[in-house]
Design a protein around this motif. Structure first.
Motif, short mmCIF file in Angstrom:
data_model
loop_
_atom_site.label_atom_id
_atom_site.label_comp_id
_atom_site.label_asym_id
_atom_site.label_seq_id
_atom_site.Cartn_x
_atom_site.Cartn_y
_atom_site.Cartn_z
N MET A 43 20.84 117.05 -23.09
CA MET A 43 21.73 117.92 -22.33
C MET A 43 21.09 119.29 -22.11
O MET A 43 20.50 119.86 -23.03
N THR A 45 21.61 123.24 -19.94
CA THR A 45 22.56 124.14 -19.32
C THR A 45 22.00 124.59 -17.98
O THR A 45 20.88 125.07 -17.92
N ASN A 61 26.87 121.92 -17.97
CA ASN A 61 26.04 121.11 -18.86
C ASN A 61 25.79 119.76 -18.20
O ASN A 61 26.74 119.12 -17.74
N LYS A 62 24.53 119.34 -18.14
CA LYS A 62 24.21 118.05 -17.54
C LYS A 62 23.02 117.42 -18.24
O LYS A 62 22.30 118.09 -18.97
N GLU A 63 22.82 116.12 -18.00
CA GLU A 63 21.71 115.40 -18.61
C GLU A 63 20.41 115.71 -17.88
O GLU A 63 20.40 115.94 -16.68
#
Length: 103
Positions: A43, A45, A61-63
């Motif tokens: 993860m 930001t 928040n993302k992969e």
């Protein structure tokens, strides 16, 4: 170029890096760069500007992609290497730990 052993929709476990031991489903596979996007792993930001699609903007928040060599396929709750074999006239993936056909 050889066929990819991990496909979209597979359940995998991270075997190296900061998220070692985590499990998740493969969201996307980047065949050109040999990287995968795994649900809930790696993860990051991202700060986004307001746009037509996202009026608010802000912190998201993302992969992030991780190297395909850092994940192993989960087959029946156990990590395994993946091989290819001919099943009649069709090429199929199989789990090397058990010898069972995956798909």
């Amino acid at each position: 170029m050889s066929a990819m052993k991990i496909k979209k929709g597979d359940n995998v476990q991270v075997i190296a890096g900061k998220d070692k031991g985590k499990e998740g489903k493969v969201i996307a596979v980047d065949t050109k760069n040999h990287r995968v996007l795994v649900e809930g792993v790696s993860m990051v930001t991202k700060h986004t500007k307001p746009s037509a699609a996202n009026q608010q903007g802000g912190i998201v928040n993302k992969e992030a992609y991780i190297a395909i060599s850092n994940v192993m396929l989960l087959h029946k709750g156990k990590i395994t290497r993946v091989g290819f074999k001919m099943d009649g006239d069709k090429k199929v993936r199989y789990a090397k730990a058990t010898g069972e056909v995956i798909d």
